[in-house]
Design a protein around this motif. Structure first.
Motif, short mmCIF file in Angstrom:
data_model
loop_
_atom_site.label_atom_id
_atom_site.label_comp_id
_atom_site.label_asym_id
_atom_site.label_seq_id
_atom_site.Cartn_x
_atom_site.Cartn_y
_atom_site.Cartn_z
N SER A 1 2.65 4.23 6.66
CA SER A 1 2.95 2.65 6.18
C SER A 1 2.91 2.01 7.74
N THR A 2 2.22 0.65 7.31
CA THR A 2 1.89 -0.13 8.65
C THR A 2 3.29 -0.43 9.05
N GLN B 1 -3.00 3.51 3.21
CA GLN B 1 -1.70 3.78 3.45
C GLN B 1 -1.14 5.13 2.57
N ARG C 1 5.02 1.04 1.36
CA ARG C 1 6.53 0.67 0.95
C ARG C 1 6.59 -0.90 0.46
N GLY C 2 7.23 -0.91 -0.95
CA GLY C 2 7.39 -2.21 -1.47
C GLY C 2 8.96 -2.45 -1.51
N GLN C 3 9.17 -3.70 -2.07
CA GLN C 3 10.56 -4.13 -2.02
C GLN C 3 11.46 -3.19 -2.75
N TRP D 1 4.07 0.83 -2.70
CA TRP D 1 2.91 -0.13 -2.83
C TRP D 1 1.78 0.65 -2.82
N LYS E 1 0.40 -10.70 -10.15
CA LYS E 1 0.77 -10.44 -8.77
C LYS E 1 -0.37 -10.10 -7.84
N GLY F 1 2.10 -8.99 -2.03
CA GLY F 1 3.53 -8.60 -2.13
C GLY F 1 4.11 -8.65 -0.14
C1 BTN Z 1 6.32 -5.63 -2.76
O1 BTN Z 1 6.97 -4.72 -3.10
O2 BTN Z 1 6.00 -6.93 -3.16
C2 BTN Z 1 5.97 -5.78 -1.18
C3 BTN Z 1 4.74 -4.99 -0.87
C4 BTN Z 1 4.54 -4.89 0.54
C5 BTN Z 1 3.45 -3.99 1.00
C6 BTN Z 1 3.07 -4.06 2.32
S1 BTN Z 1 1.33 -3.36 2.49
C7 BTN Z 1 1.54 -3.55 4.25
C8 BTN Z 1 2.91 -3.15 4.65
N1 BTN Z 1 3.30 -1.79 4.83
C9 BTN Z 1 4.13 -1.08 3.77
O3 BTN Z 1 4.52 -0.07 3.96
N2 BTN Z 1 4.21 -2.18 2.87
C10 BTN Z 1 3.70 -3.47 3.32
#
Ligand code: BTN
Length: 247
Positions: free
Chosen positions: A15-16, A40, A44-46, A51, A111, A114
């Motif tokens: 994940s960045t 990736q 990871r998302g919220q 993600w 969407k 994110g």
């Molecule tokens: C969401 O759930 O809407 C948020 C998504 C965020 C994704 C980005 S991709 C780059 C960065 N690295 C991650 O692991 N997540 C964020």
């Protein structure tokens, strides 16, 4: 330092945001650094979600910023700054995007991007913030019908590099508002881009579905939603958007 002066481009990473956090810990990056990856393996998302993104098709980046003087109480300004940067970039390329509270970027009911913000706090101030952004650029197929990409909207291929540099230029345009403490102006612009603001729509809270009107966001970032003539504050987990029509 200008945002985007240092760019680290990785092929594959978990994940960045994780990678940026490690670089911060090791003191290897400063304000304005951008980490991007083609792929990736554990994006990871919220709220603990994943993600997902096809390798090489989308923009996956983390921006590291260190505001000069942003208190924890005002940390929502980072949400306003990042969502506005993405929305403004999309609008400039002809995509009429809006922010679905708090920071999902939508085109119509789909969407397109994110944002995941992770802050470190020191003495009541935001010491650093890793702003992770995923923008669907050239991906054409999604596991949900409620997703879109720039290519699907524009009906043409768009290079990820172009998206990156246009987005960085929006970061640099909006950053001074945040960093000079012009948070009210940032909030006004954010509210202007907010989906369904001052419109009647359907929502669901702990007591069921109801018709309400979004009236704004609180200074702490909660949604201000009018229900039966009374404006109430909602946290993210307390409210579900149904949409303009009943479910
Ligand atoms: C969401 O759930 O809407 C948020 C998504 C965020 C994704 C980005 S991709 C780059 C960065 N690295 C991650 O692991 N997540 C964020």
């Amino acid at each position: 330092m200008q945002i985007g002066k240092k760019i680290i481009h990785l092929d594959t990473i978990d994940s960045t945001n994780n990678y940026a956090a490690n670089l911060v810990k090791e003191g290897k990056i400063a304000h304005g650094a951008v980490i991007l990856a083609d792929e990736q393996t554990a994006g990871r998302g919220q709220r603990g979600t994943l993600w997902a993104s096809n390798a090489g098709e989308n923009l996956l980046l983390s921006l590291y910023v260190t505001p000069d003087n942003l208190s924890v109480e005002n940390q929502v300004a980072l949400t306003h700054f990042s969502s506005l940067s993405v929305v403004e970039f999309l609008r400039k390329i002809g995509i009429s995007a809006h922010v679905k509270w708090p920071n999902d970027i939508y085109v119509g009911s789909k969407k397109l991007a994110g944002i995941l913000i992770e802050n470190t706090i020191c003495g009541g101030n935001i010491k650093g913030s890793i702003i992770g952004i995923g923008i669907n650029v050239n991906q054409l197929n999604f596991s949900t019908i409620q997703a879109s990409s720039i290519q699907l909207e524009k009906k043409e291929f768009v290079s990820i590099e172009t998206v990156l540099f246009s987005l960085i230029s929006e970061f640099n345009a909006f950053w001074p508002l945040l960093n000079s403490g012009n948070l009210e102006q940032l909030k006004i612009l954010y509210l202007d881009a907010l989906y369904l603001i001052n419109e009647s729509a359907f929502f669901e809270d702990e007591s069921g579905e109801f018709e309400g009107i979004i009236r704004g966001v609180s200074s702490g970032g909660q949604l201000l939603l009018e229900k039966a003539g009374v404006v109430r504050k909602y946290e993210l987990k307390e409210i579900k958007f149904i949409g303009r029509n009943k479910s």
